[in-house]
Each structure stands twice: as C-alpha cells, then as structure tokens.
Motif scaffolding. Structure first.
Motif, PDB file in Angstrom:
ATOM      1  N   GLY A  36       0.795  -1.218   0.000  1.00  0.00           N
ATOM      2  CA  GLY A  36       0.000   0.000   0.000  1.00  0.00           C
ATOM      3  C   GLY A  36       0.829   1.269   0.000  1.00  0.00           C
ATOM      4  N   ASP A  40       0.266   4.439  -2.503  1.00  0.00           N
ATOM      5  CA  ASP A  40       0.054   5.802  -2.025  1.00  0.00           C
ATOM      6  C   ASP A  40       1.069   6.762  -2.625  1.00  0.00           C
ATOM      7  OD1 ASP A  40      -2.034   4.928  -0.433  1.00  0.00           O
ATOM      8  OD2 ASP A  40      -0.863   4.921   1.429  1.00  0.00           O
ATOM      9  N   GLN A  46      -2.559   9.527   0.263  1.00  0.00           N
ATOM     10  CA  GLN A  46      -2.874   8.304   0.996  1.00  0.00           C
ATOM     11  C   GLN A  46      -4.284   7.858   0.640  1.00  0.00           C
ATOM     12  OE1 GLN A  46      -2.894   8.468   5.334  1.00  0.00           O
ATOM     13  NE2 GLN A  46      -2.038   6.407   5.395  1.00  0.00           N
ATOM     14  N   ILE A  47      -4.396   6.674   0.091  1.00  0.00           N
ATOM     15  CA  ILE A  47      -5.702   6.147  -0.324  1.00  0.00           C
ATOM     16  C   ILE A  47      -6.572   5.849   0.889  1.00  0.00           C
ATOM     17  CG2 ILE A  47      -6.865   4.274  -1.554  1.00  0.00           C
ATOM     18  CD1 ILE A  47      -4.211   3.945  -3.167  1.00  0.00           C
ATOM     19  N   ARG A  48      -5.961   5.258   1.902  1.00  0.00           N
ATOM     20  CA  ARG A  48      -6.678   4.905   3.128  1.00  0.00           C
ATOM     21  C   ARG A  48      -5.660   4.778   4.241  1.00  0.00           C
ATOM     22  NH1 ARG A  48      -5.815  -0.633   3.875  1.00  0.00           N
ATOM     23  NH2 ARG A  48      -5.170  -1.752   1.987  1.00  0.00           N
ATOM     24  N   GLU A  49      -6.138   4.667   5.458  1.00  0.00           N
ATOM     25  CA  GLU A  49      -5.226   4.518   6.593  1.00  0.00           C
ATOM     26  C   GLU A  49      -4.534   3.161   6.516  1.00  0.00           C
ATOM     27  OE1 GLU A  49      -5.272   4.695  11.496  1.00  0.00           O
ATOM     28  OE2 GLU A  49      -7.091   5.169  10.347  1.00  0.00           O
ATOM     29  N   ARG A  50      -3.253   3.138   6.796  1.00  0.00           N
ATOM     30  CA  ARG A  50      -2.464   1.898   6.747  1.00  0.00           C
ATOM     31  C   ARG A  50      -1.897   1.609   8.137  1.00  0.00           C
ATOM     32  NH1 ARG A  50      -3.206   0.437   1.438  1.00  0.00           N
ATOM     33  NH2 ARG A  50      -3.124   2.233   0.048  1.00  0.00           N
ATOM     34  N   GLU A 167     -10.441  -3.930   1.549  1.00  0.00           N
ATOM     35  CA  GLU A 167      -9.540  -2.783   1.540  1.00  0.00           C
ATOM     36  C   GLU A 167      -8.601  -2.808   0.328  1.00  0.00           C
ATOM     37  OE1 GLU A 167      -8.093  -5.384   5.110  1.00  0.00           O
ATOM     38  OE2 GLU A 167      -9.948  -5.019   3.995  1.00  0.00           O
ATOM     39  N   ILE A 170     -10.423  -1.262  -2.516  1.00  0.00           N
ATOM     40  CA  ILE A 170     -10.369   0.198  -2.421  1.00  0.00           C
ATOM     41  C   ILE A 170      -9.092   0.719  -3.075  1.00  0.00           C
ATOM     42  CG2 ILE A 170     -10.154   2.139  -0.816  1.00  0.00           C
ATOM     43  CD1 ILE A 170     -11.961   0.594   1.116  1.00  0.00           C
ATOM     44  N   ASP A 171      -7.964   0.056  -2.793  1.00  0.00           N
ATOM     45  CA  ASP A 171      -6.697   0.443  -3.410  1.00  0.00           C
ATOM     46  C   ASP A 171      -6.769   0.323  -4.929  1.00  0.00           C
ATOM     47  OD1 ASP A 171      -5.547   0.937  -0.930  1.00  0.00           O
ATOM     48  OD2 ASP A 171      -4.589  -1.027  -0.799  1.00  0.00           O
ATOM     49  N   ALA A 174      -8.802   2.946  -6.698  1.00  0.00           N
ATOM     50  CA  ALA A 174      -8.169   4.260  -6.704  1.00  0.00           C
ATOM     51  C   ALA A 174      -7.023   4.339  -7.709  1.00  0.00           C
ATOM     52  CB  ALA A 174      -7.647   4.600  -5.308  1.00  0.00           C
TER      53      ALA A 174
END
Length: 220
Positions: A36, A40, A46-50, A167, A170-171, A174
């Motif tokens: 991830g 990013d 940042q696509i989402r919290e890692r 998740e 989601i990556d 994006a």
C-alpha cells in the motif's frame, strides 16, 4: 535460549516513506517501497489509513539490507517453531529458514516500524515469487518517485489480486484508472494467466479467455 517476540506483542508506529529511505540509505542493495505504501506514493496521496509500511528486497539481498539498518532498529524473523506468530532476532534465525517477512523494531520505543518482504528476481528482471512465469524488467518493476525507489503499481495490484480483501479493492479502484495503457495491459494479462480465479479478473474475462486452474488456488 533465544529471546523471542510475537508479531502481535507490539503496536505499530510505521515510518514514513521518507524515514524509510533515510533508515535504508546506507544499504548497497536494491530495495523498494511495496504494498500500500507504494500505491500511495505513486498516486501522491494516501488512499486509506495503513497499519504498517512495507519494503521489498530480493531474497539473496535480505541479510545485507538488514545489516544496513541503523543503530536502534532491530530485525526480527519468523521462528522455527509451530507458532506462526513467533519472531526471533534475525541474527539467530537458521540460515536455511524462510526468513520473511522480517519485522523491524524501534528498540527505544518498543514498537514495530517497518516490514521487509523477500521477493524473487534475476539480474535484469523482477520475478513474481508466486509464479516465475511472470517477470518485468527492473526499470519497470521499480520506479523512482521523488527520489524513493517504489514498486510499480501494476505489480502491487498483482500481489493483492490473489485473495483480495475489501480494503485491497479500495486500493485497486483508486489506482487502476490512473495507470498507463502498458501498465494496465501487464496487470490484466497477469490476472488472466496467473490469477484467473481472482474476483478482480471477472471484468477482464471473455469467452475467448475463460478462467483456468490457478497454481495458487487453495485446495478444497
């Protein structure tokens, strides 16, 4: 007796990409941001919290990369016992063991800060560890993003495609629309050849390219 830890025993406080580059700056082997963190960085946000941050290295260079870690960071490898969560100091791990993923601890803070994955590669090309039929020249597999070596996004998506979690989707959603045509072609070809049973392959299948048995499909 060797000291040991479990991966769940310590919290994660992941380094930033810039801190990773500083920590590994003395290494004279090829390494790159992966997972991830790579997605990013390529996307520029940042696509989402890692929960963690990953780098990769060719397996034969793993020991050299660990040796280059600065003072205050210690490397921990999977133990040889039955406990999949057990970790022992990298220096105490058997030489013939599968020494990855390696977790790096900030000894002063007593937290995990980095994960190191061992991948495959030849002098001129990255090789997919799950299936050596899939290769990519190093100059395409690892790209420079503002001075930090970063795994190509199409490669990271192939890694995630085997059994994607929500998740991971989601990556993908994006990143995939931003890829160049050549990168999309590599990704789609890899899914059809290597991971045809991935849920991600559905949108690229056709009557002329039906799903075939995957080497990586779990046995019932």
């Amino acid at each position: 007796m060797s000291s040991s830890l479990t991966s769940s025993a310590l919290p994660w406080v992941p380094l930033t990409a810039e801190q990773v580059a500083e920590a590994l700056g003395a290494a004279d082997v090829r390494w790159w941001l992966s997972g991830g963190a790579a997605l990013d960085r390529v996307l520029g946000r940042q696509i989402r919290e890692r929960t963690n941050i990953d780098v990769s290295v060719v397996a034969r260079d793993l020991a050299a990369l660990v040796a280059a870690l600065p003072e205050g960071l210690s490397a921990w490898a999977p133990g040889a016992g039955d406990d999949d969560d057990e970790l022992i100091p990298f220096a105490e791990a058997p030489a013939d063991a599968d020494l990855q993923p390696v977790l790096v601890r900030d000894d002063a803070q007593n937290v995990w800060v980095l994960q190191i994955n061992a991948e495959d590669g030849a002098p001129r090309a990255w090789v997919y560890k799950r299936d050596p039929r899939l290769t990519l020249p190093w100059e395409r597999a690892v790209i420079d993003v503002n001075g930090i070596p970063t795994g190509a996004p199409e490669v990271q998506l192939v890694w995630k495609a085997l059994r994607p979690r929500p998740e991971d989707t989601i990556d993908k959603d994006a990143v995939l629309p931003t890829l160049a045509e050549e990168a999309v072609a590599f990704y789609e070809t890899a899914l059809l050849r290597i991971h045809p049973h991935s849920t991600w392959s559905i949108h690229i299948r056709s009557p002329f390219a039906p799903a075939k048995a995957s080497w990586n499909k779990k046995k019932a």
